[in-house]
Enzyme design. Structure first.
Site, short mmCIF file in Angstrom:
data_model
loop_
_atom_site.label_atom_id
_atom_site.label_comp_id
_atom_site.label_asym_id
_atom_site.label_seq_id
_atom_site.Cartn_x
_atom_site.Cartn_y
_atom_site.Cartn_z
N TYR A 48 -4.61 3.78 8.07
CA TYR A 48 -5.99 3.28 8.20
C TYR A 48 -6.58 3.66 9.56
O TYR A 48 -6.43 4.78 10.01
CB TYR A 48 -6.03 1.76 7.94
CG TYR A 48 -5.20 1.36 6.76
CD1 TYR A 48 -5.58 1.79 5.48
CD2 TYR A 48 -4.04 0.62 6.89
CE1 TYR A 48 -4.82 1.46 4.38
CE2 TYR A 48 -3.27 0.29 5.79
CZ TYR A 48 -3.66 0.71 4.54
OH TYR A 48 -2.91 0.39 3.46
N SER A 94 0.79 -1.24 0.00
CA SER A 94 0.00 0.00 0.00
C SER A 94 0.82 1.28 0.00
O SER A 94 0.25 2.36 -0.19
CB SER A 94 -0.94 0.02 1.21
OG SER A 94 -1.99 -0.88 0.99
N LYS A 129 0.45 3.50 -2.94
CA LYS A 129 -0.72 4.37 -3.11
C LYS A 129 -0.36 5.85 -3.04
O LYS A 129 -1.04 6.69 -3.63
CB LYS A 129 -1.77 4.04 -2.04
CG LYS A 129 -2.33 2.61 -2.16
CD LYS A 129 -3.15 2.24 -0.91
CE LYS A 129 -3.72 0.82 -1.00
NZ LYS A 129 -4.42 0.42 0.24
N TYR A 155 -3.73 -2.29 -10.32
CA TYR A 155 -3.58 -2.12 -8.87
C TYR A 155 -2.74 -3.24 -8.25
O TYR A 155 -1.83 -2.99 -7.46
CB TYR A 155 -4.97 -2.05 -8.23
CG TYR A 155 -4.96 -2.07 -6.72
CD1 TYR A 155 -4.60 -0.94 -5.99
CD2 TYR A 155 -5.30 -3.23 -6.01
CE1 TYR A 155 -4.57 -0.98 -4.59
CE2 TYR A 155 -5.27 -3.27 -4.63
CZ TYR A 155 -4.91 -2.14 -3.92
OH TYR A 155 -4.88 -2.18 -2.55
N VAL A 174 1.19 -3.75 3.81
CA VAL A 174 1.17 -5.05 4.49
C VAL A 174 2.45 -5.87 4.26
O VAL A 174 2.62 -6.92 4.87
CB VAL A 174 -0.07 -5.91 4.14
CG1 VAL A 174 -1.34 -5.35 4.75
CG2 VAL A 174 -0.20 -6.14 2.66
N1 GLN Z 1 -2.32 -5.66 -1.84
C1 GLN Z 1 -2.96 -5.37 -0.59
C2 GLN Z 1 -4.46 -5.31 -0.81
O1 GLN Z 1 -4.86 -4.74 -1.78
C3 GLN Z 1 -2.47 -4.05 -0.06
C4 GLN Z 1 -3.02 -3.75 1.28
C5 GLN Z 1 -2.07 -3.04 2.18
O2 GLN Z 1 -0.86 -2.99 1.98
N2 GLN Z 1 -2.60 -2.53 3.27
O3 GLN Z 1 -5.23 -5.83 -0.04
#
Ligand code: GLN
Length: 310
Positions: A245, A66, A69, A193, A263
């Site tokens: 988050y 993530s 992003k 994505y 993650v």
């Molecule tokens: N690839 C993970 C997802 O889309 C990314 C989530 C994350 O890093 N929080 O669920």
């Protein structure tokens, strides 16, 4: 800043992390993430005046997830300007990263660009009318340029397995498509994505790539403007309020810097006007953010005056 011994600082933080290594739970929804050694720990700093330091596994590539992003948000804002904010909000969600609950009441407009729903909209905006492969190459090349490193690439195994197991992301994207907020074919937006999440990067490269966010939108090493100072201020604001988050408040409380987690266990933190920091430790806390990485940033900030609230 000149008086700060960056290397000594990182060595001290790494020493303090020693008894904590291995804490947290490694993401296990796909095998290539599940098999990462939870004891890994790396950290890198680069300052706006070009000084750099690193410790531990800062040389080792990990899955960006993530944290990507932040970079696709920058790209989408460059492409679409303020119009992007009609498709995605900038309010903390207070929900988990892959939550769907707010989307119905809010008519398919996700709360912010860092929860999965918002990031999928942003990627759809980067994709625009093009083929996914073009957009994926553009995203990868953006990282290569920012990190000044042409070896950065996508882990195909991670990308494929994200797609094979990404049922919640498919739900989010289909739901938003129902509200007209995904413009490309759902498969194409998600393919893009999943590939952006599968970029492999080191702490050293990630800190370098994020440096423009610490320097008003200009990469200070190459002297190139990446985006406007105003946009950087806003991206940093969203990192601070939404980058972790439903634990964003806690991160602001403990660390006090704009930050974005993934993650894969990485965190990019920005010290506006001073430096970019990347940390990686794969064990995650309850909210899905690196446990030891967050602690390391907290310790680092305590030893410096690097806190946007000081
Ligand atoms: N690839 C993970 C997802 O889309 C990314 C989530 C994350 O890093 N929080 O669920």
């Amino acid at each position: 800043m000149a008086e700060l011994d960056l290397q000594g600082l990182l060595a001290e933080v790494a020493r303090e992390m020693e008894p904590h290594r291995g804490e947290g739970a490694v993401a296990d929804y796909i095998p290539p993430l599940a098999r990462v050694d939870p004891r890994r720990f790396g950290m890198a700093i680069i300052t706006c005046d070009g000084r750099a330091a690193e410790v531990g596994d800062a040389w080792m590539p990990f899955s960006i997830q993530s944290i990507s992003k932040v970079f696709t948000l920058t790209m989408a804002l460059e492409k679409h300007g303020e119009a992007l904010w009609r498709r995605v909000g900038r309010e903390p969600s207070g929900s988990r990263f892959n939550s769907i609950v707010q989307l119905e009441a809010e008519k398919g407009v996700p709360r912010n660009p860092f929860i999965n729903a918002g990031a999928i909209v942003v990627t759809d905006a980067v994709l625009s009318e093009r083929r996914p492969d073009e957009a994926i190459a553009e995203i990868r090349d953006f990282f290569r340029k920012l990190a000044d490193n042409d070896t950065i690439d996508i882990d195909r195994e991670v990308a494929e397995q994200e797609a094979a197991t990404g049922f919640r992301n498919f739900s989010l994207a289909n739901f938003m498509k129902g509200f007209g907020n995904i413009h490309a074919a759902v498969e194409d937006s998600l393919h893009t994505y999943f590939n952006q999440c599968a970029i492999r990067i080191t702490c050293r490269q990630l800190a370098r790539a994020g440096l423009f966010l610490a320097n008003g939108g200009v990469d200070p090493i190459r002297g190139e403007r990446i985006t406007s100072a105003e946009r950087v201020r806003r991206i940093n604001a969203i990192m601070l309020t939404c980058g972790h988050y439903d634990a964003s408040g806690e991160f602001a409380f403990q660390v006090g810097l704009p930050g974005k987690s993934g993650v894969g266990g990485g965190i990019l933190a920005i010290v506006p006007g001073h430096a970019a920091i990347a940390v990686w430790s794969p064990g995650l806390n309850e909210a899905g953010n690196s446990q030891v990485g967050t602690l390391a940033l907290e310790k680092l900030v305590r030893r410096t005056d690097w806190n946007v609230f000081d």
